[in-house]
Design a protein around this motif. Structure first.
Motif, mmCIF file in Angstrom:
data_model
loop_
_atom_site.group_PDB
_atom_site.id
_atom_site.type_symbol
_atom_site.label_atom_id
_atom_site.label_comp_id
_atom_site.label_asym_id
_atom_site.label_seq_id
_atom_site.Cartn_x
_atom_site.Cartn_y
_atom_site.Cartn_z
ATOM 1 N N ILE A 1 0.845 -1.176 0.000
ATOM 2 C CA ILE A 1 0.000 0.000 0.000
ATOM 3 C C ILE A 1 0.883 1.229 0.000
ATOM 4 N N VAL A 2 0.584 2.133 -0.899
ATOM 5 C CA VAL A 2 1.374 3.345 -0.999
ATOM 6 C C VAL A 2 1.300 4.102 0.317
ATOM 7 N N GLY A 3 2.452 4.542 0.788
ATOM 8 C CA GLY A 3 2.493 5.285 2.039
ATOM 9 C C GLY A 3 2.877 4.405 3.214
ATOM 10 N N GLN A 4 2.665 3.116 3.062
ATOM 11 C CA GLN A 4 3.049 2.150 4.092
ATOM 12 C C GLN A 4 4.561 2.243 4.308
ATOM 13 N N VAL A 5 4.988 2.215 5.568
ATOM 14 C CA VAL A 5 6.425 2.286 5.839
ATOM 15 C C VAL A 5 6.930 0.894 6.196
ATOM 16 N N ILE A 6 7.943 0.462 5.514
ATOM 17 C CA ILE A 6 8.499 -0.853 5.811
ATOM 18 C C ILE A 6 9.988 -0.726 6.113
ATOM 19 N N PHE A 7 10.566 -1.772 6.669
ATOM 20 C CA PHE A 7 11.990 -1.763 6.969
ATOM 21 C C PHE A 7 12.758 -2.409 5.837
ATOM 22 N N LEU A 8 13.858 -1.793 5.467
ATOM 23 C CA LEU A 8 14.749 -2.372 4.468
ATOM 24 C C LEU A 8 16.152 -2.408 5.071
ATOM 25 N N PRO A 9 16.970 -3.357 4.623
ATOM 26 C CA PRO A 9 18.325 -3.449 5.192
ATOM 27 C C PRO A 9 19.162 -2.212 4.872
ATOM 28 N N ARG A 10 18.856 -1.534 3.798
ATOM 29 C CA ARG A 10 19.570 -0.288 3.511
ATOM 30 C C ARG A 10 18.668 0.573 2.666
#
Lengths: 193, 429
Positions: B359-368
């Protein structure tokens, strides 16, 4: 905005194999995963939501019939589903439907400033984009949806559309440029108005 | 105007986009064409922007589901094989087993899932089971073999499909400990909402080359509680545009231990006449159907809450990871590729229920931090709402009738329309 990503080929093949063994969980899984992309594909070709829903539903009912007869797809489930969807859309419109393809002047980008067009694209609202898409010839709509929205490969797209890869290559080239021309018209209107 | 070159380069760039690269990546690869390519690619990418609103897709999918399920129930199997062929095959199998079966099943003892001889190992076990009265002890023994096989597969970094039975020992985010094996369980797996620590489950999973065990199916085979009543569960879910539900649950317990649970979720938008008591529109909701009642009211009372908000999985930022806000055009595969990890890992860390839905706007974690997408313009949600409302009025009409009447039955042939309105090999204007 949802971005629909088809599962990888290995997963798809596993699901297909299980479904061919009449594994009902696999069938439900296929429905869960593939309904959204198939519905989106149909819905962008058919403006009416009820019709799109009926056609998408029909694709999956036909999948069940195929699985239980000797017509079960052996490989490329996605290819089979999109092909059936495409046939149903064509049947829905009827073969005789004439495409009103407007002949527009070639849009020539100004060498100094390529950005205004891109800027304009980015600012376009979604309904205008959909309208512009539907102004394209059927096969041009299809190629854009399959290549850009569904992110299928050239070969997969060629298989679904029953053409060779060379034809798809030039078709997609014409499709993006026709779309640009149609959008360019909007842009001129906007500037005039 | 359109040179063959440009046609090929355009195709090359579309391929790169499908593999998760950005427009800029491709323009850098073909700087001499950048000026012409950019607007073409941007125009093509507009088709992605035209995507249909998730809510509309979800509604259509749920409404059409009944047709699909009816087809599964009612379509007869017509795949018939000539009887002679079946008999011959059976005879061959029998002879084959008698002659070489003993040798093969001995040789297959050390085989692992994915090996050629592995089928013989299982076949041998099934014969043993059939000829032995005490199957539960045998099953236990065979299950231990399965667990050993999985350890061997993981140790050898081999990918294979495996099945085993075990007790759920720990549930920590997406990582569960089952039969002493760490199993990655994606929160969207059907039915897992009703599984708790201590339950015995049958796990279908795949081992991966990076030594992970990823569950594809969990079946509760013993939840350690004997059901005493059949609960009536009314579940009304009205999905919101963003698919986030605000659940509320009311539980009433009568002295006779009849448990009535009502869970409802309110949302900002009413998409269709609500469907009650049937297949529920959100994947999480459907798990409540498998609820088994317990003698303790507390356990039952907590469950609806559990299922409506998947508390099983809470995204936790691994150290060194960064926030990333989903933008239009992002896909999990592209993000995974850009950050150098697998989609499964991304899903696991971020508790992404459905890998094909971001979903646009959703914040997720990425390794970098990554750049996978040129900044898009996402001011189109208003229009989405408009179109999804279109079909609210008609939702009840076409649930029941068969949609098979839309044309000739040509589902299997490539329909040959290549001559209809295009001349396939012109590449000039």
């Amino acid at each position: 905005m949802i971005v629909i990503v088809l599962p990888d080929i290995a997963t798809e093949d596993r699901l297909l194999a299980a479904a061919r063994r009449n594994d009902q969980d696999a069938m439900m899984h296929i429905y869960d995963i593939y309904f959204p992309p198939i519905y989106s594909f149909i819905r962008l070709r058919v403006a009416d939501t009820d019709t799109a829903e009926d056609l998408a539903s029909d694709v999956f009912v036909r999948l069940v019939s195929a699985m239980r007869s000797r017509n079960a797809p052996h490989h490329s489930l996605r290819g089979w589903l999109f092909r059936v969807a495409r046939n149903l859309i064509n049947d829905h419109y009827g073969r005789s439907r004439k495409i009103t393809e407007e002949v527009l002047e070639e849009w020539v980008p100004s060498p100094n400033d390529p950005d205004p067009e891109v800027q304009f694209f980015r600012a376009l609202d979604i309904e205008r984009v959909r309208r512009a898409l539907r102004m394209l010839a059927d096969d041009q709509q299809e190629v854009l949806l399959l290549r850009f929205s569904q992110m299928l490969s050239l070969q997969e797209t060629a298989d679904i559309m029953g053409r060779n890869v060379g034809a798809i290559k030039s078709l997609q080239f014409r499709a993006v440029n026709t779309l640009r021309q149609i959008l360019g018209e909007y842009r001129m209107e906007g500037e005039r108005g | 105007m359109a040179s063959t070159d440009l046609t090929t380069v355009l195709n090359e760039c579309i391929d790169r986009l499908t593999q998760g690269e950005t427009v800029e990546d491709c323009l850098r690869a073909y700087p001499q064409y950048a000026l012409e390519l950019r607007p073409m690619l941007e125009a093509g990418l507009l088709t992605k922007r035209a995507a249909i609103a998730p809510l509309e897709i979800q509604i259509a999918q749920e409404r059409a589901r009944a047709n699909f399920q009816r087809a599964i129930r009612t379509t007869p199997i017509r795949r018939s094989y000539p009887i002679r062929q079946v008999l011959a095959l059976a005879a061959m199998l029998l002879i084959g087993f008698i002659v070489v079966g003993g040798g093969l099943s001995a040789a297959s003892q050390n085989s692992l899932p994915g090996d050629t001889l592995y089928g013989f190992k299982l076949f041998g076990e099934s014969l043993q089971r059939a000829s032995n009265g005490n199957t539960s002890e045998l099953d236990n023994q065979f299950n231990n073999r399965r667990l050993d096989e999985i350890r061997q597969l993981l140790a050898a970094s081999r990918a294979a499909e495996v099945t085993f039975i075990g007790d759920v020992q720990i549930i920590q985010g997406n990582t569960w400990l089952i039969a002493n094996l760490p199993v990655e369980v994606i929160a969207s797996l059907p039915g897992i909402g009703s599984i708790q620590i201590g339950d015995t489950v049958r796990v279908t999973a795949t081992t991966t080359t990076n030594r992970q065990l990823i569950a594809t199916k969990l079946e509760l085979i013993d939840d350690k509680v004997t059901p005493t009543t059949t609960p009536t569960l009314t579940f009304t879910v009205t999905p919101s545009n963003t698919s986030t539900l605000t659940p509320s649950a009311t539980v009433s317990v009568t002295p006779s231990a009849t448990v009535t649970t009502t869970a409802s979720a309110s949302a900002t938008q009413t998409p269709s006449p609500t469907r009650t008591g049937t297949a529920s529109p959100t994947p999480t909701a459907s798990t409540t159907a498998t609820l088994s009642p317990t003698s303790s009211a507390t356990r039952t009372a907590t469950r609806p809450v559990q299922t409506a908000t998947p508390t099983v999985c809470t995204p936790q930022r691994p150290s060194g990871w960064v926030d990333y806000q989903i933008r239009s055009g992002d896909s999990l595969s592209a993000l995974a590729a850009a950050s150098g990890i697998t989609i499964a890992e991304l899903q696991a860390v971020n508790c992404i229920l459905e890998p094909n839905r971001l979903i646009v706007g959703q914040v997720i974690f990425l390794p970098r931090s990554v750049t996978v997408n040129p900044p898009g313009n996402d001011n189109n949600s208003g229009n989405d709402n408009g179109t999804s409302e279109d079909n609210q009025n008609n939702s009840a009409d076409n649930q029941g009738d068969d949609s098979g009447g839309s044309g000739s039955d040509n589902s299997n042939d490539n329909d040959d329309d290549s001559g209809s309105n295009d001349n396939s090999n012109d590449d000039d204007d």
